[in-house]
Design a protein around this motif. Structure first.
Motif, mmCIF file in Angstrom:
data_model
loop_
_atom_site.group_PDB
_atom_site.id
_atom_site.type_symbol
_atom_site.label_atom_id
_atom_site.label_comp_id
_atom_site.label_asym_id
_atom_site.label_seq_id
_atom_site.Cartn_x
_atom_site.Cartn_y
_atom_site.Cartn_z
ATOM 1 N N PHE A 1 0.833 -1.201 0.000
ATOM 2 C CA PHE A 1 0.000 0.000 0.000
ATOM 3 C C PHE A 1 0.868 1.251 0.000
ATOM 4 O O PHE A 1 0.634 2.192 -0.764
ATOM 5 C CB PHE A 1 -0.913 -0.004 1.228
ATOM 6 C CG PHE A 1 -1.703 1.269 1.393
ATOM 7 C CD1 PHE A 1 -2.935 1.415 0.790
ATOM 8 C CD2 PHE A 1 -1.204 2.318 2.156
ATOM 9 C CE1 PHE A 1 -3.664 2.594 0.930
ATOM 10 C CE2 PHE A 1 -1.924 3.498 2.307
ATOM 11 C CZ PHE A 1 -3.154 3.633 1.690
ATOM 12 N N GLY A 2 1.873 1.272 0.858
ATOM 13 C CA GLY A 2 2.682 2.469 1.016
ATOM 14 C C GLY A 2 3.567 2.794 -0.162
ATOM 15 O O GLY A 2 3.960 3.952 -0.342
ATOM 16 N N ASN A 3 3.873 1.817 -0.983
ATOM 17 C CA ASN A 3 4.755 2.036 -2.123
ATOM 18 C C ASN A 3 4.001 2.030 -3.449
ATOM 19 O O ASN A 3 4.597 1.861 -4.516
ATOM 20 C CB ASN A 3 5.868 0.982 -2.139
ATOM 21 C CG ASN A 3 6.890 1.214 -1.041
ATOM 22 O OD1 ASN A 3 7.877 1.899 -1.231
ATOM 23 N ND2 ASN A 3 6.634 0.636 0.125
ATOM 24 N N GLY A 4 2.699 2.219 -3.379
ATOM 25 C CA GLY A 4 1.889 2.319 -4.586
ATOM 26 C C GLY A 4 1.188 3.657 -4.634
ATOM 27 O O GLY A 4 1.262 4.436 -3.679
ATOM 28 N N PRO A 5 0.473 3.980 -5.689
ATOM 29 C CA PRO A 5 -0.264 5.246 -5.753
ATOM 30 C C PRO A 5 -1.399 5.276 -4.736
ATOM 31 O O PRO A 5 -1.932 4.222 -4.356
ATOM 32 C CB PRO A 5 -0.790 5.279 -7.193
ATOM 33 C CG PRO A 5 -0.824 3.852 -7.622
ATOM 34 C CD PRO A 5 0.310 3.178 -6.927
ATOM 35 N N PHE A 6 -1.755 6.490 -4.282
ATOM 36 C CA PHE A 6 -2.828 6.659 -3.310
ATOM 37 C C PHE A 6 -4.116 7.132 -3.974
ATOM 38 O O PHE A 6 -5.204 6.693 -3.631
ATOM 39 C CB PHE A 6 -2.426 7.681 -2.245
ATOM 40 C CG PHE A 6 -1.488 7.140 -1.196
ATOM 41 C CD1 PHE A 6 -0.876 5.914 -1.337
ATOM 42 C CD2 PHE A 6 -1.209 7.878 -0.067
ATOM 43 C CE1 PHE A 6 -0.007 5.420 -0.379
ATOM 44 C CE2 PHE A 6 -0.345 7.408 0.912
ATOM 45 C CZ PHE A 6 0.254 6.177 0.751
ATOM 46 N N TYR A 7 -4.006 8.085 -4.894
ATOM 47 C CA TYR A 7 -5.195 8.682 -5.497
ATOM 48 C C TYR A 7 -4.861 9.203 -6.884
ATOM 49 O O TYR A 7 -3.695 9.288 -7.285
ATOM 50 C CB TYR A 7 -5.726 9.826 -4.619
ATOM 51 C CG TYR A 7 -4.736 10.949 -4.429
ATOM 52 C CD1 TYR A 7 -4.675 12.007 -5.328
ATOM 53 C CD2 TYR A 7 -3.841 10.936 -3.371
ATOM 54 C CE1 TYR A 7 -3.755 13.033 -5.173
ATOM 55 C CE2 TYR A 7 -2.910 11.953 -3.207
ATOM 56 C CZ TYR A 7 -2.871 12.993 -4.107
ATOM 57 O OH TYR A 7 -1.949 13.992 -3.953
ATOM 58 N N HIS A 8 -5.907 9.573 -7.630
ATOM 59 C CA HIS A 8 -5.738 10.098 -8.986
ATOM 60 C C HIS A 8 -6.667 11.293 -9.187
ATOM 61 O O HIS A 8 -7.738 11.372 -8.580
ATOM 62 C CB HIS A 8 -6.077 9.031 -10.033
ATOM 63 C CG HIS A 8 -5.320 7.755 -9.858
ATOM 64 N ND1 HIS A 8 -3.979 7.641 -10.102
ATOM 65 C CD2 HIS A 8 -5.732 6.529 -9.439
ATOM 66 C CE1 HIS A 8 -3.582 6.404 -9.857
ATOM 67 N NE2 HIS A 8 -4.632 5.706 -9.447
ATOM 68 N N THR A 9 -6.236 12.214 -10.045
ATOM 69 C CA THR A 9 -7.072 13.338 -10.451
ATOM 70 C C THR A 9 -7.243 13.294 -11.960
ATOM 71 O O THR A 9 -6.259 13.407 -12.700
ATOM 72 C CB THR A 9 -6.438 14.679 -10.047
ATOM 73 O OG1 THR A 9 -6.194 14.676 -8.641
ATOM 74 C CG2 THR A 9 -7.355 15.839 -10.401
ATOM 75 N N GLY A 10 -8.460 13.066 -12.419
ATOM 76 C CA GLY A 10 -8.700 12.922 -13.847
ATOM 77 C C GLY A 10 -10.094 12.434 -14.130
ATOM 78 O O GLY A 10 -11.052 12.779 -13.417
ATOM 79 N N VAL A 11 -10.227 11.592 -15.160
ATOM 80 C CA VAL A 11 -11.528 11.023 -15.544
ATOM 81 C C VAL A 11 -11.375 9.525 -15.760
ATOM 82 O O VAL A 11 -10.305 9.048 -16.164
ATOM 83 C CB VAL A 11 -12.089 11.677 -16.830
ATOM 84 C CG1 VAL A 11 -12.415 13.131 -16.589
ATOM 85 C CG2 VAL A 11 -11.120 11.524 -17.990
ATOM 86 N N LYS A 12 -12.447 8.779 -15.486
ATOM 87 C CA LYS A 12 -12.422 7.340 -15.733
ATOM 88 C C LYS A 12 -13.804 6.873 -16.171
ATOM 89 O O LYS A 12 -14.829 7.450 -15.805
ATOM 90 C CB LYS A 12 -11.971 6.565 -14.496
ATOM 91 C CG LYS A 12 -12.912 6.684 -13.302
ATOM 92 C CD LYS A 12 -12.454 5.784 -12.158
ATOM 93 C CE LYS A 12 -13.417 5.862 -10.972
ATOM 94 N NZ LYS A 12 -13.060 4.902 -9.908
ATOM 95 N N LEU A 13 -13.809 5.812 -16.961
ATOM 96 C CA LEU A 13 -15.033 5.212 -17.478
ATOM 97 C C LEU A 13 -15.151 3.798 -16.932
ATOM 98 O O LEU A 13 -14.241 2.978 -17.110
ATOM 99 C CB LEU A 13 -15.014 5.179 -18.999
ATOM 100 C CG LEU A 13 -16.264 4.643 -19.697
ATOM 101 C CD1 LEU A 13 -17.410 5.636 -19.583
ATOM 102 C CD2 LEU A 13 -15.967 4.333 -21.165
ATOM 103 N N ASP A 14 -16.261 3.506 -16.250
ATOM 104 C CA ASP A 14 -16.520 2.172 -15.699
ATOM 105 C C ASP A 14 -17.622 1.499 -16.494
ATOM 106 O O ASP A 14 -18.672 2.097 -16.751
ATOM 107 C CB ASP A 14 -16.938 2.272 -14.237
ATOM 108 C CG ASP A 14 -15.788 2.606 -13.313
ATOM 109 O OD1 ASP A 14 -15.097 1.672 -12.877
ATOM 110 O OD2 ASP A 14 -15.573 3.810 -13.042
ATOM 111 N N VAL A 15 -17.384 0.236 -16.856
ATOM 112 C CA VAL A 15 -18.365 -0.541 -17.610
ATOM 113 C C VAL A 15 -18.586 -1.884 -16.908
ATOM 114 O O VAL A 15 -17.642 -2.657 -16.732
ATOM 115 C CB VAL A 15 -17.901 -0.784 -19.059
ATOM 116 C CG1 VAL A 15 -18.928 -1.631 -19.808
ATOM 117 C CG2 VAL A 15 -17.657 0.535 -19.777
#
Length: 402
Positions: free
Chosen positions: A191-205
């Motif tokens: 967990f600590g060595n991976g990304p925490f969050y993102h700012t952008g757009v995403k598409l879920d299907v």
């Protein structure tokens, strides 16, 4: 005349006796009871005919939590951190009563649109936003950006397709920032060595009940802003092979490069490939697994964590996490004092007692061991010297949530 009075009196008595003994005539009590039964039957009939009124849906929901903890470092050190500063992610202070994080989350749903404002305050809130330490107004000036854990809007085109825009949690990894959601209180190295969050757009299907996917385009790694023109890419494939078994295949990649001393752009691609899966064996036992590998210009890293959680009773559960994290090439944050890579092996035992519907008590013991090719020391002793290659902590967390 006396005979007439006697005759009338006799007829009156006969009439009264006859009326009292008449079985077909109701008494006052019987009339009242009959009237009550008729009213009752009428009410029951109206209730049966009248359709049940649906509960009014509330578009606005409010939730949150606060967690507090105390962990004693059995070596006597005042910190659970070592040479890299990433030996522990959130529970960094030792031998201290600490408030970890206070969360306030608001969700508003209307029609096909959902808006989420998820704010966090406290030590863990700041650490979760470590990529946004500088205010847009300049260094040394406070920023409210650290309080934003998530802030996004989701547009549901239909039951299967939705578009989300804003700041939201990462798709990579098994564990999350929210203490009530994780079984173990302390967080893994993965967990600590991976990304925490993102700012952008995403598409879920959600293509079917057993298959779905997500793709997204975001700014740089763990930052609300991008340091270059390149955009990060995220993707996920979700599977449900059988009932109670969920599988997530995740990817995140972002070019974090910049100009060198000569003004020439140098590409530096950060990439994560991640597998997250859990299987609910029965009502009382769950098995989870997280495995990941990543790379950048410096080197590669990877690891795996096995989760075993079981219910002892309705209120008490026990969970174990066994993790190996290999960063011997030094590509990510867990390194020694010289910047050389380190491999960590961790074992965590956590109990979870449900005090009430809004309060959890989590006692926990954790052991971490570190090694690298040069045999350097990783952990501080009680005098502040780097003289140890392992550490143990023992303590507990109290989590209030609503």
């Amino acid at each position: 005349m006396k005979k007439v009075y006697l005759t009338v009196l006799g007829l009156g008595l006969l009439f009264n006796v006859s009326a009292a003994e008449n079985p077909t005539k109701q008494s006052k009590e019987e009339k009242a009871k009959a009237k009550e039964e008729v009213a009752k039957a009428k009410a029951e009939k109206e209730l049966a005919v009248k359709p049940a009124q649906p509960e009014e849906e509330k578009p606005l929901t409010f939730s949150g939590y606060v967690d507090t903890y105390y962990f004693a470092n059995l070596s006597g050190a005042q910190t659970n951190l070592g040479a890299s500063g990433f030996e522990r992610i959130f529970d960094q202070k030792a031998n201290n009563f600490q408030v970890g994080l206070a969360q306030m989350k608001t969700t508003y749903t209307t029609g096909k649109v959902t808006g989420v404002i998820d704010l966090t305050f406290g030590n863990h809130g700041d650490l979760g936003n470590y990529g946004n330490t500088q205010s847009p107004l300049g260094a040394g000036i406070g920023t409210t950006g650290l309080a934003i854990k998530q802030a996004y809007a989701t547009w549901n085109f239909n039951d299967k397709v939705s578009l989300t825009a804003g700041q939201y949690g990462t798709n990579v990894g098994y564990e999350v920032i929210d203490a009530p959601v994780n079984f173990n209180y302390s967080l893994s190295n993965l967990f600590g060595n991976g990304p925490f969050y993102h700012t952008g757009v995403k598409l879920d299907v959600a293509a079917t009940d057993k298959f779905g996917f997500m793709v997204g385009l975001v700014n740089g790694l763990d930052s609300k802003d991008d340091n270059n023109k390149a955009k990060g890419f995220q993707a996920q494939v979700s599977l449900t092979p059988v009932e109670n078994w969920s599988v997530y295949l995740n990817y995140f990649g972002s070019d974090e490069g910049g100009n060198d001393d000569k003004g020439k752009y140098q590409k530096n691609m950060h990439s994560w490939f991640d597998l997250t899966t859990s299987f609910q064996v029965n009502d009382n036992f769950l098995v989870g697994l997280n495995a990941a590998t990543g790379s950048n210009n410096v080197g590669k890293w990877g690891g795996a964590a096995l989760y075993l959680n079981g219910n002892v009773s309705e209120k008490f559960s026990i969970g174990t996490r066994l993790e190996v994290f290999d960063n011997k090439e030094g590509g990510i944050y867990l390194v020694d004092a010289n910047g050389d890579g380190v491999t960590a092996t961790s074992l965590t035992f956590t109990g979870s007692y449900k005090v009430s519907d809004n309060l959890m008590f989590k006692p926990e013991y954790r052991f971490d061991s570190y090694k690298n090719a040069k045999g350097t020391y990783q952990i501080y002793d009680k005098d502040g010297g780097l003289t140890k290659k392992s550490q143990s902590t023992l303590g507990a967390a109290l989590i209030f949530y609503f």
